[in-house]
Design an enzyme around this catalytic site. Sequence first.
Site, PDB file in Angstrom:
ATOM      1  N   LYS A   1       0.837  -1.167  -0.036  1.00  0.00           N
ATOM      2  CA  LYS A   1      -0.050   0.035   0.043  1.00  0.00           C
ATOM      3  C   LYS A   1       0.923   1.038   0.035  1.00  0.00           C
ATOM      4  CE  LYS A   1      -0.829   0.104   4.984  1.00  0.00           C
ATOM      5  NZ  LYS A   1      -0.093   1.325   5.370  1.00  0.00           N
TER       6      LYS A   1
ATOM      7  N   ARG B   1      -9.675   6.220   5.598  1.00  0.00           N
ATOM      8  CA  ARG B   1     -10.483   5.920   6.852  1.00  0.00           C
ATOM      9  C   ARG B   1     -11.325   7.066   7.473  1.00  0.00           C
ATOM     10  NH1 ARG B   1      -5.260   3.089   9.072  1.00  0.00           N
ATOM     11  NH2 ARG B   1      -5.640   0.906   8.524  1.00  0.00           N
TER      12      ARG B   1
ATOM     13  N   ARG C   1      -0.122   9.852  13.712  1.00  0.00           N
ATOM     14  CA  ARG C   1       0.923   9.169  13.234  1.00  0.00           C
ATOM     15  C   ARG C   1       1.835   8.580  14.215  1.00  0.00           C
ATOM     16  NH1 ARG C   1       4.448  12.015   9.063  1.00  0.00           N
ATOM     17  NH2 ARG C   1       4.826   9.886   8.951  1.00  0.00           N
TER      18      ARG C   1
ATOM     19  N   CYS D   1      -2.000  11.506  -1.888  1.00  0.00           N
ATOM     20  CA  CYS D   1      -2.220  11.200  -0.540  1.00  0.00           C
ATOM     21  C   CYS D   1      -3.181  12.345  -0.033  1.00  0.00           C
ATOM     22  CB  CYS D   1      -0.988  11.594   0.372  1.00  0.00           C
ATOM     23  SG  CYS D   1       0.243  10.411   0.277  1.00  0.00           S
TER      24      CYS D   1
END
Length: 370
Positions: free
Chosen positions: A144, A193, A211, A304
């Site tokens: 991914k 998500r 993160r 992103c």
Amino acid sequence: MVVVSLNQTLCPSTIRSAQSAFFNGSSISVFSNSKSQSVNFSRGVLVTRASAVVEQQKKVALIRIGTRGSPLALAQAHETQAKLKASHPELAEEGAIEIIVIKTTGDNILSQPLADIGGKGLFTKEIDEALLNCDIDIAVHSMKDVPTYLPDKMILPCNLPREDVRDAFISLTAASLADLPAGSVIGTASLRRKSQILHRYPQLSVLENFRGNVQTRLRKLNEKVVHATLLALAGLKRLDMTDNVTSVLSLDEMLPAVAQGAIGIACRSGDDTMGNYISSLNHEDTRLAVACERAFLETLDGSCRTPIAGYASRDEQGNCIFKGLVASPDGTRVLETSRSGSYTYDGMIAMGKDAGKELLDRGGPGFFKC
């Protein structure tokens, strides 16, 4: 004749060639301090320069695996190492496989959301550079994280068997997303998500810059920085940390990231030795599913800043079922599609591309953020 240099780091394949030439009595041309010397060696005769070559061979692993240094990345590298040892007796010898940790841009910049850092290959670029510079022999990646294009002179012929693709819900106070009270904060660095959470549960809030590795995020949860978080179940399984899971989200509730749960192994194109080693580990069903999903992602030219999800799997009849999704980051707009067809490379690539083209058309100008 084999040509080697004593002034540079030698790739294992070069050293093995020098060793073979030495024991076969062939000529080795040794370059040192810009001077070359051609030396003939007979079996059992060892002189200073030949000794340097053969001695270095003893210290260099047959395969050097490049990986990130997080516990999950190391677990994946060790999984690769174990499979190589089990499949190839010569690699089972002590020291035959070395694991080399490489820090990536994504590892070094933790103060910003991934979407703000920008660019592609945040967790792969430095590892791929090390591969192309002959500092490592193979690279182990979470698929991914791998951009839809590969650098020149690099191939990725192997995907290991895929782990569970679903996301895990983890909370100290609630059994599921639906049980969280309004205003609860969920920590996730994933826009995929975030968008799906807010689409279904707009009463919840998301802390984006959540993160760090799995352990770091669980620590933040225990410190009550957030009320809940989502993590890939595959990573928790590989780390033997599934006891932290509160519940597992269904694919209908949370479609996974493209290639989630899949490990990819790359090598230099033209390196037949490494290519043969890692190709022997390939799991074809996984490779085809990942190819389908990445064709979808490539067609969308996802970055992103664009929440994208996609999952290809084999149904009970042996055919491919693909589901794809794109969304606005705030979850107010979600576009979904699906495809079915033969579980073949060409058919699955076509499915992924076709699904991507449909969502591009439906999204319209401005929907996809760069």
